[in-house]
Write a protein that holds these residues in place. Structure first.
Motif, PDB file in Angstrom:
ATOM      1  N   TRP A  46       0.828  -1.209   0.000  1.00 47.70           N
ATOM      2  CA  TRP A  46       0.000   0.000   0.000  1.00 47.70           C
ATOM      3  C   TRP A  46       0.858   1.252   0.000  1.00 47.70           C
ATOM      4  CZ3 TRP A  46      -4.823   0.589  -1.316  1.00 47.70           C
ATOM      5  CH2 TRP A  46      -5.698  -0.492  -1.221  1.00 47.70           C
ATOM      6  N   VAL A  47       1.946   1.231   0.775  1.00 47.65           N
ATOM      7  CA  VAL A  47       2.870   2.370   0.772  1.00 47.65           C
ATOM      8  C   VAL A  47       3.437   2.578  -0.626  1.00 47.65           C
ATOM      9  CG1 VAL A  47       5.094   3.213   1.614  1.00 47.65           C
ATOM     10  CG2 VAL A  47       3.474   2.188   3.205  1.00 47.65           C
ATOM     11  N   GLY A  48       3.865   1.492  -1.272  1.00 40.94           N
ATOM     12  CA  GLY A  48       4.449   1.593  -2.600  1.00 40.94           C
ATOM     13  C   GLY A  48       3.475   2.151  -3.624  1.00 40.94           C
ATOM     14  N   VAL A  49       2.232   1.675  -3.589  1.00 37.40           N
ATOM     15  CA  VAL A  49       1.232   2.141  -4.555  1.00 37.40           C
ATOM     16  C   VAL A  49       0.936   3.631  -4.370  1.00 37.40           C
ATOM     17  CG1 VAL A  49      -1.199   1.965  -5.208  1.00 37.40           C
ATOM     18  CG2 VAL A  49       0.162  -0.105  -4.938  1.00 37.40           C
ATOM     19  N   PHE A  76       1.544   9.220  -6.020  1.00 36.83           N
ATOM     20  CA  PHE A  76       1.977  10.588  -5.745  1.00 36.83           C
ATOM     21  C   PHE A  76       2.886  11.101  -6.857  1.00 36.83           C
ATOM     22  CE2 PHE A  76       1.545  10.581  -0.805  1.00 36.83           C
ATOM     23  CZ  PHE A  76       0.167  10.637  -0.956  1.00 36.83           C
ATOM     24  N   LEU A  77       3.756  10.227  -7.363  1.00 35.62           N
ATOM     25  CA  LEU A  77       4.750  10.635  -8.350  1.00 35.62           C
ATOM     26  C   LEU A  77       4.130  10.819  -9.733  1.00 35.62           C
ATOM     27  CD1 LEU A  77       7.700   8.283  -7.326  1.00 35.62           C
ATOM     28  CD2 LEU A  77       7.568  10.747  -6.988  1.00 35.62           C
ATOM     29  N   VAL A  78       3.352   9.836 -10.157  1.00 36.06           N
ATOM     30  CA  VAL A  78       2.785   9.897 -11.502  1.00 36.06           C
ATOM     31  C   VAL A  78       1.476   9.117 -11.516  1.00 36.06           C
ATOM     32  CG1 VAL A  78       4.324   7.976 -12.131  1.00 36.06           C
ATOM     33  CG2 VAL A  78       3.114   9.250 -13.916  1.00 36.06           C
ATOM     34  N   SER A  79       0.389   9.832 -11.701  1.00 31.27           N
ATOM     35  CA  SER A  79      -0.896   9.160 -11.738  1.00 31.27           C
ATOM     36  C   SER A  79      -1.951  10.113 -12.292  1.00 31.27           C
ATOM     37  CB  SER A  79      -1.309   8.695 -10.343  1.00 31.27           C
ATOM     38  OG  SER A  79      -2.571   8.059 -10.382  1.00 31.27           O
ATOM     39  N   ARG A  80      -2.893   9.547 -12.998  1.00 29.79           N
ATOM     40  CA  ARG A  80      -4.055  10.294 -13.475  1.00 29.79           C
ATOM     41  C   ARG A  80      -5.335   9.780 -12.836  1.00 29.79           C
ATOM     42  NH1 ARG A  80      -0.818  13.302 -14.616  1.00 29.79           N
ATOM     43  NH2 ARG A  80      -0.237  14.238 -16.627  1.00 29.79           N
ATOM     44  N   TYR A 137      -3.836   9.843  -6.247  1.00 35.41           N
ATOM     45  CA  TYR A 137      -4.094  11.021  -7.093  1.00 35.41           C
ATOM     46  C   TYR A 137      -5.110  11.943  -6.437  1.00 35.41           C
ATOM     47  CZ  TYR A 137      -6.285  13.727 -10.819  1.00 35.41           C
ATOM     48  OH  TYR A 137      -6.828  14.742 -11.568  1.00 35.41           O
ATOM     49  N   LEU A 138      -6.166  11.367  -5.855  1.00 34.51           N
ATOM     50  CA  LEU A 138      -7.175  12.191  -5.183  1.00 34.51           C
ATOM     51  C   LEU A 138      -6.578  12.942  -3.999  1.00 34.51           C
ATOM     52  CD1 LEU A 138     -10.373   9.919  -5.130  1.00 34.51           C
ATOM     53  CD2 LEU A 138      -9.853  11.849  -6.641  1.00 34.51           C
ATOM     54  N   ILE A 139      -5.675  12.283  -3.261  1.00 32.11           N
ATOM     55  CA  ILE A 139      -5.039  12.939  -2.114  1.00 32.11           C
ATOM     56  C   ILE A 139      -4.190  14.116  -2.575  1.00 32.11           C
ATOM     57  CG2 ILE A 139      -3.353  12.624  -0.268  1.00 32.11           C
ATOM     58  CD1 ILE A 139      -4.366   9.741  -0.013  1.00 32.11           C
ATOM     59  N   VAL A 140      -3.401  13.913  -3.629  1.00 27.88           N
ATOM     60  CA  VAL A 140      -2.560  14.998  -4.151  1.00 27.88           C
ATOM     61  C   VAL A 140      -3.427  16.126  -4.708  1.00 27.88           C
ATOM     62  CG1 VAL A 140      -0.858  15.596  -5.910  1.00 27.88           C
ATOM     63  CG2 VAL A 140      -0.623  13.473  -4.635  1.00 27.88           C
ATOM     64  N   TYR A 141      -4.440  15.758  -5.481  1.00 25.89           N
ATOM     65  CA  TYR A 141      -5.329  16.764  -6.067  1.00 25.89           C
ATOM     66  C   TYR A 141      -6.077  17.543  -4.982  1.00 25.89           C
ATOM     67  CZ  TYR A 141      -9.406  18.721  -8.435  1.00 25.89           C
ATOM     68  OH  TYR A 141     -10.387  19.562  -8.881  1.00 25.89           O
ATOM     69  N   GLY A 142      -6.592  16.822  -3.996  1.00 30.59           N
ATOM     70  CA  GLY A 142      -7.310  17.493  -2.921  1.00 30.59           C
ATOM     71  C   GLY A 142      -6.421  18.450  -2.146  1.00 30.59           C
ATOM     72  N   GLY A 143      -5.154  18.062  -1.932  1.00 33.57           N
ATOM     73  CA  GLY A 143      -4.227  18.959  -1.249  1.00 33.57           C
ATOM     74  C   GLY A 143      -3.909  20.189  -2.067  1.00 33.57           C
ATOM     75  N   GLN A 144      -3.815  20.034  -3.379  1.00 32.16           N
ATOM     76  CA  GLN A 144      -3.483  21.170  -4.243  1.00 32.16           C
ATOM     77  C   GLN A 144      -4.602  22.200  -4.298  1.00 32.16           C
ATOM     78  OE1 GLN A 144      -2.588  19.127  -7.905  1.00 32.16           O
ATOM     79  NE2 GLN A 144      -0.401  18.909  -7.426  1.00 32.16           N
ATOM     80  N   VAL A 145      -5.858  21.743  -4.259  1.00 33.43           N
ATOM     81  CA  VAL A 145      -6.995  22.677  -4.345  1.00 33.43           C
ATOM     82  C   VAL A 145      -7.615  22.933  -2.969  1.00 33.43           C
ATOM     83  CG1 VAL A 145      -7.491  21.991  -6.710  1.00 33.43           C
ATOM     84  CG2 VAL A 145      -8.621  20.787  -4.841  1.00 33.43           C
ATOM     85  N   PHE A 146      -6.924  22.512  -1.900  1.00 31.69           N
ATOM     86  CA  PHE A 146      -7.356  22.730  -0.520  1.00 31.69           C
ATOM     87  C   PHE A 146      -8.742  22.136  -0.237  1.00 31.69           C
ATOM     88  CE2 PHE A 146      -4.249  26.071  -1.312  1.00 31.69           C
ATOM     89  CZ  PHE A 146      -3.423  25.920  -0.217  1.00 31.69           C
TER      90      PHE A 146
END
Length: 268
Positions: free
Chosen positions: A206-209, A214-218, A223-232
């Protein structure tokens, strides 16, 4: 005398079952208490609900995505990557452990390299992996394998090496070769150790996925975690984390169920 022993045994089993129920109850109370405290702290203003979100806001955000039909794509993507990484990591680690057990000299030579690879922060290799493998699911699974394979190999090899030496000596005295010793003695004796390695591997995968996403995903929960953090949108971030926790717990309890089944069969 026999009846007394039977009564004592039944009493012991009842106490054991009561203890297990108590442990399960305490686990549930801790979980419920955590969510109630989190929700109450957000509602009464003890924490900033915009930054820390709350269970109700997280569930509401996830429900909107379910209504839109977009959540299942992200969950399915992450789950598929995790299952592929888990089975490939387990298989590769298992084969590598067998080969190192078969060739002790190679194990001694490679041992420091395995330790170094296991301690290396894999996220540092992320840009290199993207260049080598390309963006997409292949790079995510590669990151997952880098995180899980070495630890799986070392854990399984340790299980093989912890087999009682007297059993190995007995196999040699009967003229068993290396393969026969592995299949007839080492595997059965280290079964529970291997299941424990699988339980650890669940978390590593799970950590690896998530690191890979985080590095590369659409798509995917990472991806949702990174996107949610970027748009607060912290409600989206916390909702995705809750789904991750639920899926990881489900995989863990499936492996733990296998362990319990094996223990019962070995006890018979």
């Amino acid at each position: 005398m026999k009846d007394n022993h039977s009564a004592e045994h039944i009493g012991f089993l009842r106490k054991l079952q009561a203890k297990r129920r108590m442990v399960s109850l305490l686990r549930g109370l801790i979980l419920v208490g955590f969510f109630l405290l989190w929700e109450g702290a957000a509602r009464f203003g003890w924490i900033d609900a915009f930054i820390f979100s709350s269970p109700s806001r997280a569930v509401s955000s996830l429900w909107r995505m379910i209504s839109e039909g977009s959540l299942w794509n992200h969950v399915g993507t992450t789950l598929l990557e995790t299952l592929i990484g888990f089975f490939l990591g387990t298989l590769i680690g298992f084969v590598a452990a067998i080969l190192l057990w078969f060739f002790p000299t190679a194990e001694k030579v490679l041992d420091p390299y395995l330790v170094i690879l296991n301690s290396l922060p894999k996220i540092a290799l992320g840009p290199v992996i993207i260049v080598w493998v390309g963006s997409g699911m292949s790079s995510i699974i590669t990151v997952t394998l880098l995180i899980s394979v070495v630890s799986t190999t070392m854990g399984m090899l340790t299980g093989f090496q912890e087999v009682d030496g007297e059993k190995l000596t007995l196999m040699k005295s009967f003229g068993a070769n290396r393969l026969q010793t592995l299949t007839m003695c080492v595997f059965p004796a280290s079964t529970l150790s291997l299941i424990s390695v699988l339980k650890i591997n669940v978390g590593m995968v799970w950590v690896g996925v998530i690191v890979g996403e985080f590095l590369v995903s659409r798509a995917g929960l990472g991806y949702l975690i990174v996107y949610g953090g970027q748009v607060f949108r912290m409600d989206l971030v916390m909702g995705s984390v809750l789904i991750l926790c639920a899926l990881a717990a489900l995989m863990y309890y499936m492996v733990a169920g296998m362990e319990s089944l094996l223990k019962r069969r070995l006890a018979e």
